[in-house]
Design an enzyme around this catalytic site. Structure first.
Site, PDB file in Angstrom:
ATOM      1  N   GLY A   8       0.816  -1.089   0.183  1.00 18.28           N
ATOM      2  CA  GLY A   8       0.060  -0.101   0.008  1.00 18.28           C
ATOM      3  C   GLY A   8       0.713   1.237  -0.026  1.00 18.28           C
ATOM      4  NE  ARG A   9      -2.097   5.681   2.320  1.00 22.65           N
ATOM      5  CZ  ARG A   9      -3.653   6.053   2.342  1.00 22.65           C
ATOM      6  NH1 ARG A   9      -4.160   6.580   1.458  1.00 22.65           N
ATOM      7  NH2 ARG A   9      -4.251   5.504   3.462  1.00 22.65           N
ATOM      8  CB  ILE A  10       3.421   2.005   4.703  1.00 29.96           C
ATOM      9  CG1 ILE A  10       2.689   3.348   5.332  1.00 29.96           C
ATOM     10  CG2 ILE A  10       4.620   1.868   5.167  1.00 29.96           C
ATOM     11  CD1 ILE A  10       2.271   2.881   6.816  1.00 29.96           C
ATOM     12  NE  ARG A  35      -6.412  -6.992   0.646  1.00 31.92           N
ATOM     13  CZ  ARG A  35      -7.155  -5.993   1.240  1.00 31.92           C
ATOM     14  NH1 ARG A  35      -8.154  -6.594   1.751  1.00 31.92           N
ATOM     15  NH2 ARG A  35      -7.272  -4.674   1.208  1.00 31.92           N
ATOM     16  CB  SER A  85       3.119  -3.660   9.978  1.00 30.64           C
ATOM     17  OG  SER A  85       1.668  -3.741   9.805  1.00 30.64           O
ATOM     18  NE  ARG A  86      -1.818  -1.823  14.613  1.00 28.48           N
ATOM     19  CZ  ARG A  86      -1.357  -0.432  14.314  1.00 28.48           C
ATOM     20  NH1 ARG A  86       0.082  -0.234  14.007  1.00 28.48           N
ATOM     21  NH2 ARG A  86      -2.229   0.759  14.485  1.00 28.48           N
ATOM     22  CD  GLU A  88       3.063  -2.506  20.149  1.00 29.00           C
ATOM     23  OE1 GLU A  88       2.667  -1.381  20.567  1.00 29.00           O
ATOM     24  OE2 GLU A  88       3.369  -2.707  19.044  1.00 29.00           O
ATOM     25  CG  HIS A  95       4.124   1.080  18.269  1.00 28.06           C
ATOM     26  ND1 HIS A  95       3.000   0.311  18.376  1.00 28.06           N
ATOM     27  CD2 HIS A  95       3.682   1.743  17.030  1.00 28.06           C
ATOM     28  CE1 HIS A  95       2.069   0.546  17.374  1.00 28.06           C
ATOM     29  NE2 HIS A  95       2.694   1.239  16.523  1.00 28.06           N
ATOM     30  N   GLY A 107       7.501   4.320  15.046  1.00 27.38           N
ATOM     31  CA  GLY A 107       7.750   4.611  13.489  1.00 27.38           C
ATOM     32  C   GLY A 107       6.945   5.614  13.088  1.00 27.38           C
TER      33      GLY A 107
END
Length: 328
Positions: free
Chosen positions: A159-161, A181, A242-243, A272, A290, A292
């Site tokens: 995606g954008r990132i 995807r 990301s996550r 977290e 965290h 970023g």
């Protein structure tokens, strides 16, 4: 007669300039000490709020939303991810949900690129040696890392990132590969000189560095599980901005300890703020809190998006950053 201002409850401390503007526009309740709200406090918030402004660490689940007062019609989340909000329950109660996409793209991509460079070149290891007073001077074989020029970078989530990471990495001489995807349009692939892999397993087996840039959804939970991590070459590195839930943290930790992966750069964690204590013992891992997206410019941009979403909604229009389930 002036219209009654909506009650806006903000769950965490936001930049002063954003809080000041919120106080001017709305009947705003701020969290001055920035202490994360408990579930009981979140329930109290939704019982009084017309608009709730949570952050990505606030769990707005069925237990909270089922207690909401009928006037709560907007959750204007401060952040891009919405996996902390029970979207189905919100929709069922007629609550609109918004987020703040786009404004953190460059900041997160900068941090991702920093980790892509720092882990193979052992930057934090070298810094620890210096601070401990253990440096004996330059040596031909001292602190040897790995060159990133010419290596293959596999981006999960384009995606954008992911695309912003690809642009940076290409400039550093990395070969760009990606799993997504959907395949990107040819003109974007041509610009990034990016190779698409429909099979994540096939890509993982061939990359030198993996960068995780996809959102956390039910479909991406433990996307990098033990089986998939074992597909990666032993010399490979994992970078995650990301996550944390996208990676099986226990499996990753085991492989790093056993030398089955060369290293990792982690800005996010599965539970977290808890971090697997065995990760803390490893020299081949860079651990960040965290951060970023942690730039003052980015946080102000996020706050301004929240303000616009609330103001637009109150004025009777569809907010620009309304979250639609089909988008996720």
């Amino acid at each position: 007669m002036s219209q009654k201002k909506p009650v806006v409850v903000v769950t965490r401390k936001l930049p002063d300039i954003i809080e000041t503007r919120m106080m001017e526009l709305f009947d705003t309740r701020l969290n001055h000490d920035d202490k994360p709200m408990s579930q009981i406090e979140l329930i109290e918030a939704v019982q009084t709020a017309d608009v709730l402004v949570p952050t990505v660490t606030d769990k707005i689940d069925l237990g909270v939303l089922s207690q909401a007062n009928p006037n709560l019609k907007l959750i204007a989340s401060f952040g891009t991810g919405v996996d902390h909000i029970d979207l189905a329950t919100a929709r069922g109660r007629g609550i609109t949900v918004t987020n703040t996409p786009g404004v953190l793209t460059e900041d997160t991509a900068d941090m991702t690129m920093a980790l892509i460079m720092a882990v193979p070149r052992r930057l934090t290891e070298g810094e620890r040696v210096m601070r401990a007073g253990n440096w004996q001077g330059w040596s031909p074989t001292g602190m040897l890392g790995h060159r990133i020029w010419g290596k293959r970078l596999g981006i999960i989530g384009m995606g954008r990132i992911g695309q912003a990471v690809a642009r940076r990495a290409k400039a550093f001489g990395l070969s760009i590969h990606y799993h997504n995807r959907n395949k990107l349009p040819n003109y974007i692939e041509d610009e990034l000189e990016a190779t698409y892999w429909e099979s994540l397993d096939q890509m993982l087996a061939r990359m030198d560095i993996i960068s995780i840039n996809c959102p956390h959804t039910p479909g991406t939970f433990h996307l990098l599980n033990s089986r998939r991590l074992k597909l990666m070459p032993k010399h490979a590195y994992v970078v995650n901005t990301s996550r944390g839930e996208v990676v099986d943290e226990n499996a990753l930790t085991r492989m790093l300890r056993n030398g089955d992966l060369a290293g990792a750069g982690l800005d996010v964690f599965e539970h977290e703020p808890a971090v697997n204590p065995k990760l803390l013992e490893l020299d081949n891992v860079i651990l960040l809190p965290h951060m970023g997206s942690a730039t003052i410019e980015g946080r102000i941009d996020m706050g301004e998006k929240v303000l616009i979403n609330i103001k637009t909604f109150i004025d009777g229009h569809t907010p620009p950053d309304r979250v639609v389930q089909a988008m996720l």
